[in-house]
Write a protein that holds these residues in place. Structure first.
Motif, PDB file in Angstrom:
ATOM      1  N   MET A   1       9.831  13.461   1.424  1.00 17.35           N
ATOM      2  CA  MET A   1       9.301  12.607   2.484  1.00 17.35           C
ATOM      3  C   MET A   1       9.318  11.146   2.001  1.00 17.35           C
ATOM      4  N   LEU A   2      10.407  10.441   2.317  1.00 20.40           N
ATOM      5  CA  LEU A   2      10.575   9.079   1.817  1.00 20.40           C
ATOM      6  C   LEU A   2       9.731   8.068   2.589  1.00 20.40           C
ATOM      7  N   THR A   3       9.097   8.467   3.672  1.00 19.09           N
ATOM      8  CA  THR A   3       8.174   7.555   4.356  1.00 19.09           C
ATOM      9  C   THR A   3       6.806   7.530   3.688  1.00 19.09           C
ATOM     10  N   SER A   4       6.575   8.437   2.752  1.00 17.26           N
ATOM     11  CA  SER A   4       5.286   8.483   2.051  1.00 17.26           C
ATOM     12  C   SER A   4       5.352   7.677   0.759  1.00 17.26           C
ATOM     13  N   GLU A   5       4.207   7.265   0.289  1.00 14.78           N
ATOM     14  CA  GLU A   5       4.157   6.508  -0.965  1.00 14.78           C
ATOM     15  C   GLU A   5       4.677   7.339  -2.126  1.00 14.78           C
ATOM     16  N   ALA A   6       4.349   8.628  -2.123  1.00 11.91           N
ATOM     17  CA  ALA A   6       4.814   9.509  -3.199  1.00 11.91           C
ATOM     18  C   ALA A   6       6.329   9.645  -3.165  1.00 11.91           C
ATOM     19  N   GLY A   7       6.888   9.754  -1.986  1.00  7.87           N
ATOM     20  CA  GLY A   7       8.333   9.886  -1.874  1.00  7.87           C
ATOM     21  C   GLY A   7       9.062   8.630  -2.311  1.00  7.87           C
ATOM     22  N   GLN A   8       8.495   7.470  -1.985  1.00 13.16           N
ATOM     23  CA  GLN A   8       9.141   6.202  -2.326  1.00 13.16           C
ATOM     24  C   GLN A   8       9.162   5.952  -3.826  1.00 13.16           C
ATOM     25  N   LYS A   9       8.269   6.611  -4.566  1.00 11.95           N
ATOM     26  CA  LYS A   9       8.241   6.432  -6.014  1.00 11.95           C
ATOM     27  C   LYS A   9       9.484   7.015  -6.682  1.00 11.95           C
ATOM     28  N   HIS A  10      10.223   7.854  -5.968  1.00  7.52           N
ATOM     29  CA  HIS A  10      11.468   8.394  -6.532  1.00  7.52           C
ATOM     30  C   HIS A  10      12.580   7.345  -6.553  1.00  7.52           C
ATOM     31  N   ILE A  11      12.445   6.283  -5.737  1.00  6.93           N
ATOM     32  CA  ILE A  11      13.481   5.247  -5.686  1.00  6.93           C
ATOM     33  C   ILE A  11      12.848   3.932  -6.132  1.00  6.93           C
TER      34      ILE A  11
ATOM     35  N   PRO B   1      23.356 -18.885   3.521  1.00  5.64           N
ATOM     36  CA  PRO B   1      23.003 -18.732   2.101  1.00  5.64           C
ATOM     37  C   PRO B   1      22.631 -17.293   1.741  1.00  5.64           C
ATOM     38  N   LYS B   2      23.074 -16.846   0.563  1.00  2.37           N
ATOM     39  CA  LYS B   2      22.801 -15.486   0.096  1.00  2.37           C
ATOM     40  C   LYS B   2      21.570 -15.519  -0.810  1.00  2.37           C
ATOM     41  N   THR B   3      20.424 -15.338  -0.223  1.00  2.00           N
ATOM     42  CA  THR B   3      19.165 -15.476  -0.955  1.00  2.00           C
ATOM     43  C   THR B   3      18.522 -14.135  -1.302  1.00  2.00           C
ATOM     44  N   ARG B   4      19.036 -13.052  -0.760  1.00  2.00           N
ATOM     45  CA  ARG B   4      18.426 -11.747  -1.007  1.00  2.00           C
ATOM     46  C   ARG B   4      19.049 -11.132  -2.260  1.00  2.00           C
ATOM     47  N   VAL B   5      18.232 -10.972  -3.301  1.00  3.17           N
ATOM     48  CA  VAL B   5      18.719 -10.426  -4.563  1.00  3.17           C
ATOM     49  C   VAL B   5      18.563  -8.902  -4.587  1.00  3.17           C
ATOM     50  N   ILE B   6      17.382  -8.427  -4.232  1.00  2.00           N
ATOM     51  CA  ILE B   6      17.108  -6.990  -4.234  1.00  2.00           C
ATOM     52  C   ILE B   6      17.209  -6.465  -2.809  1.00  2.00           C
ATOM     53  N   PHE B   7      18.029  -5.457  -2.615  1.00  2.00           N
ATOM     54  CA  PHE B   7      18.202  -4.856  -1.289  1.00  2.00           C
ATOM     55  C   PHE B   7      16.899  -4.191  -0.844  1.00  2.00           C
ATOM     56  N   GLU B   8      16.266  -3.437  -1.752  1.00  2.00           N
ATOM     57  CA  GLU B   8      14.997  -2.798  -1.436  1.00  2.00           C
ATOM     58  C   GLU B   8      14.292  -2.392  -2.714  1.00  2.00           C
ATOM     59  N   ASP B   9      12.969  -2.625  -2.758  1.00  2.00           N
ATOM     60  CA  ASP B   9      12.156  -2.137  -3.877  1.00  2.00           C
ATOM     61  C   ASP B   9      10.909  -1.403  -3.381  1.00  2.00           C
ATOM     62  N   PHE B  10      10.770  -1.307  -2.070  1.00  2.00           N
ATOM     63  CA  PHE B  10       9.688  -0.572  -1.426  1.00  2.00           C
ATOM     64  C   PHE B  10       8.299  -1.121  -1.751  1.00  2.00           C
ATOM     65  N   LYS B  11       8.229  -2.376  -2.208  1.00  7.20           N
ATOM     66  CA  LYS B  11       6.915  -2.982  -2.428  1.00  7.20           C
ATOM     67  C   LYS B  11       6.180  -3.176  -1.105  1.00  7.20           C
ATOM     68  N   GLN B  12       6.933  -3.274  -0.023  1.00  5.36           N
ATOM     69  CA  GLN B  12       6.331  -3.357   1.317  1.00  5.36           C
ATOM     70  C   GLN B  12       6.491  -2.034   2.064  1.00  5.36           C
TER      71      GLN B  12
ATOM     72  N   LYS C   1      18.186   2.950  -8.585  1.00  6.98           N
ATOM     73  CA  LYS C   1      17.466   3.533  -9.716  1.00  6.98           C
ATOM     74  C   LYS C   1      16.562   4.643  -9.199  1.00  6.98           C
ATOM     75  N   ILE C   2      16.829   5.868  -9.671  1.00  6.67           N
ATOM     76  CA  ILE C   2      16.123   7.064  -9.206  1.00  6.67           C
ATOM     77  C   ILE C   2      15.205   7.575 -10.312  1.00  6.67           C
ATOM     78  N   ASN C   3      13.983   7.888  -9.960  1.00  4.88           N
ATOM     79  CA  ASN C   3      13.043   8.540 -10.867  1.00  4.88           C
ATOM     80  C   ASN C   3      12.871   9.984 -10.398  1.00  4.88           C
ATOM     81  N   PRO C   4      13.481  10.954 -11.080  1.00  3.87           N
ATOM     82  CA  PRO C   4      13.407  12.350 -10.628  1.00  3.87           C
ATOM     83  C   PRO C   4      11.996  12.923 -10.664  1.00  3.87           C
ATOM     84  N   ALA C   5      11.142  12.361 -11.548  1.00  2.00           N
ATOM     85  CA  ALA C   5       9.754  12.834 -11.681  1.00  2.00           C
ATOM     86  C   ALA C   5       9.707  14.341 -11.879  1.00  2.00           C
ATOM     87  N   GLY C   6      10.610  14.835 -12.736  1.00  3.38           N
ATOM     88  CA  GLY C   6      10.602  16.254 -13.071  1.00  3.38           C
ATOM     89  C   GLY C   6      11.278  17.155 -12.052  1.00  3.38           C
TER      90      GLY C   6
END
Length: 608
Positions: A587-597, A463-474, A508-513
């Motif tokens: 630095m995409l391993t940081s919380e600040a970096g993940q906010k760009h995606i 079954p295909k139950t995964r809708v979002i590939f990633e949202d970085f909530k975890q 969805k990318i947030n450039p944040a300036g």
């Protein structure tokens, strides 16, 4: 009388040719040992003089390091010598010591020995591949008339074009008949045993406190040496697994090395690590990665299942290939502190676990001990038999006091794999050679259910139950990183994701300036060979402004051979964001970096 003279002449000639040889060649296939015990029975690693030569010495900050060479043996009428760094604390004491064996394409490193000397160990770091170690020193490993290296790319005196796994004879092999001594692994294991002899003869070393460790191919060398009675503990890194000649369930093409052998039976009984682990009596800490190509995850447990004592542990870095993390590296220090120095490190036991199947459901429980230091317990499962590219799903585990439990469905003609990773707090932060850690992690036993018939096509029918590939909530719990900036996942291999080729990738990318550059790398390496499409890349510049959704069709990924990407054949997926003004990675391993995606999805689109 004339016949007697001829026979005598032949015998004397044989003695003159082979008299000083470390090994007398086997003349017929009947002479060849049929198991590992017989193979090594008559070899004494102490018998021949080492003839140690000190080429250079350094003394810095209470550490002495020597560039040395010593004799491995005489093979095919030529002496073989290996170069190494020998490092020890300048403390006027006999220290615990261990041999380090580097991996393929690597070399001995002076700084590594210096670090472990600051931790109270003497080490000999053998340069078996023969790569240059110091720019001002030409003296190096010289194998003479044999060659257990990886070819001229690394070893300037190479006799073959590359690595020799098979047991067949050639002009550079010890034996003129098919023999385990003709495989490169054998000569490297001889060098490893000679390195143990080197250590035990040094005045700065306590010969009763010796260990062995190595990385990748060095991990395999560790496994082939671990039964040496002089060793009190071993730590193989990302190498040393058994059953390399057996394909993964479902006949995943390219998942074994059996194609290299005419006689897999002789290989399995004399060279494969499965012939050695049953005879290892010292404690074993097996360090690896969950998606390692060299020490495949399931084979780690098959290997430890052969060890006839309970003094072993496994620790793996999650969602990573061939890259232990700080929580794994610290266990090398801890293991040797405990079993070589005799300093109790309070290393927890392998977390006790259970696994049962009933009415189409598998139930897993784990009850870690040392709950006072326990920080996290993570339960993982997968149905994919290809451990090199499987995505380890995090189960929704429920806690009841000190026990975590999870249930997952069992599917017809598909295997199921489950284990737990337990993270523990260290009493104090530990400074490693390159970084620092305050935690360590240990795995439970990996439980598996393997049906008689494995049908890989069933994976795509789940079954295909995964809708979002990633949202970085975890955060990046499903990703790994080697530089703490770019992040990589195996999530395209999770069977609950709709990977139909009609879908498009939406990010969805947030450039944040910031003026950013997005780079996506997709690769198929280590999938079953028929699914390996190669490597693909997508690059796009992103200007400052409002968050923007980028929709990417699979034919926008570029491949050097002009191939078109297929979502189901993406093994690794890497994301990199670069700040174009600083030319630095975000630095995409940081919380600040993940906010760009904000999110990543696979969404319905036009057929590609």
């Amino acid at each position: 009388m004339q016949l007697f003279k001829i026979v005598l002449f032949v015998n004397l000639l044989s003695l003159s040719v082979y008299g000083n040889e470390t090994f007398q060649p086997y003349k017929t296939t009947d002479d060849v040992p049929q198991n590992a015990v017989e193979l090594w029975k008559s070899y004494d690693a102490r018998a021949e003089p080492l003839d140690v030569r000190v080429i250079k010495e350094w003394k810095t900050d209470g550490v002495v390091t020597r560039y040395v060479t010593f004799r491995v043996g005489t093979f095919k009428e030529s002496e073989s010598r290996i170069a190494a760094y020998y490092s020890f604390p300048a403390n006027n004491r006999k220290n615990a010591g261990f041999v380090w064996s580097h991996g393929g394409g690597q070399r001995a490193e002076r700084n590594r020995g210096r670090y472990f000397a600051t931790q109270g160990f003497a080490t000999v770091d053998i340069n078996w591949l023969g790569r240059p170690m110091e720019s001002d020193i030409d003296v190096n490993t010289n194998w003479g008339n044999v060659d257990p290296t990886q070819g001229p790319r690394f070893y300037s005196k190479a006799l073959r074009d590359g690595w020799k796994r098979n047991l067949q004879p050639d002009e550079f092999s010890i034996d003129p008949v098919p023999s385990p001594r003709n495989a490169n692994w054998f000569l490297l294991a001889v060098a490893a045993r000679r390195a143990i002899t080197f250590l035990e003869q040094q005045p700065e070393v306590d010969a009763s406190k010796l260990g062995f460790s190595g990385f990748s191919m060095g991990g395999m060398i560790t496994a082939l040496t671990a039964a040496d009675a002089r060793l009190k503990a071993v730590v193989p890194f990302v190498g040393g697994t058994a059953f390399k000649h057996i394909d993964f369930p479902g006949d995943v093409r390219g998942s074994s090395i059996r194609a290299h052998f005419k006689d897999t039976d002789l290989y399995s009984k004399t060279i494969d690590a499965s012939a050695y682990w049953p005879f290892v009596k010292c404690p074993v800490m097996f360090i690896s990665s969950s998606n390692d190509f060299h020490s495949a995850f399931d084979r780690i447990y098959q290997s430890m299942g052969l060890v006839k004592h309970p003094h072993w542990r496994v620790s793996t870095n999650m969602h990573q290939n061939h890259g232990p993390g700080p929580e794994q590296w610290v266990l090398l220090n801890q293991w040797f502190d405990q079993y070589l120095k005799g300093l109790d490190q309070k290393i927890p036991i392998t977390p006790p676990s259970t696994f049962t199947v009933k009415d189409g459901m598998a139930s897993f429980t784990v009850t870690p001990e040392d709950s006072g230091r326990l920080l996290e317990t993570e339960v993982y499962f997968s149905y994919d038999p290809n451990s090199r590219t499987r995505f380890w799903n995090r189960a929704n585990a429920q806690r009841n006091e000190n026990t975590w439990s999870a249930q997952v469905p069992v599917h017809k003609n598909l295997p199921l794999y489950m284990f737990a990773l337990c993270r523990y707090r260290l009493d104090a932060p530990v400074q490693l050679e390159r970084e620092q850690t305050s935690t360590l992690s240990l795995n439970s036993w990996e439980h598996s259910l393997i049906p008689e018939t494995v049908d890989l096509q069933q994976l795509s029918q789940l079954p295909k139950t995964r809708v979002i590939f990633e949202d970085f909530k975890q955060g990046t719990q499903d990703w790994s990183s080697r530089d703490q900036r770019s992040i990589t996942t195996y999530k395209f291999q999770t069977p609950d994701l709709d990977r139909s080729d009609r879908n498009q990738l939406s990010i969805k990318i947030n450039p944040a300036g910031k003026r950013l550059s997005l780079r996506l790398n997709a690769g198929s390496k280590f999938l079953s060979q028929e699914n390996n499409l190669g490597d693909f890349v997508y690059v796009k510049s992103i200007e400052p402004g409002q968050p923007q959704q980028i929709v990417i069709s699979r034919n926008e990924f570029k491949n050097p051979d002009g191939k078109t990407l297929e979502w189901s054949k993406v093994a690794t997926f890497e994301i990199t964001l670069i700040d174009r003004d600083t030319n630095q990675k975000v630095m995409l391993t940081s919380e600040a970096g993940q906010k760009h995606i904000e999110f990543i999805k696979l969404e319905n689109g036009t057929n590609q």
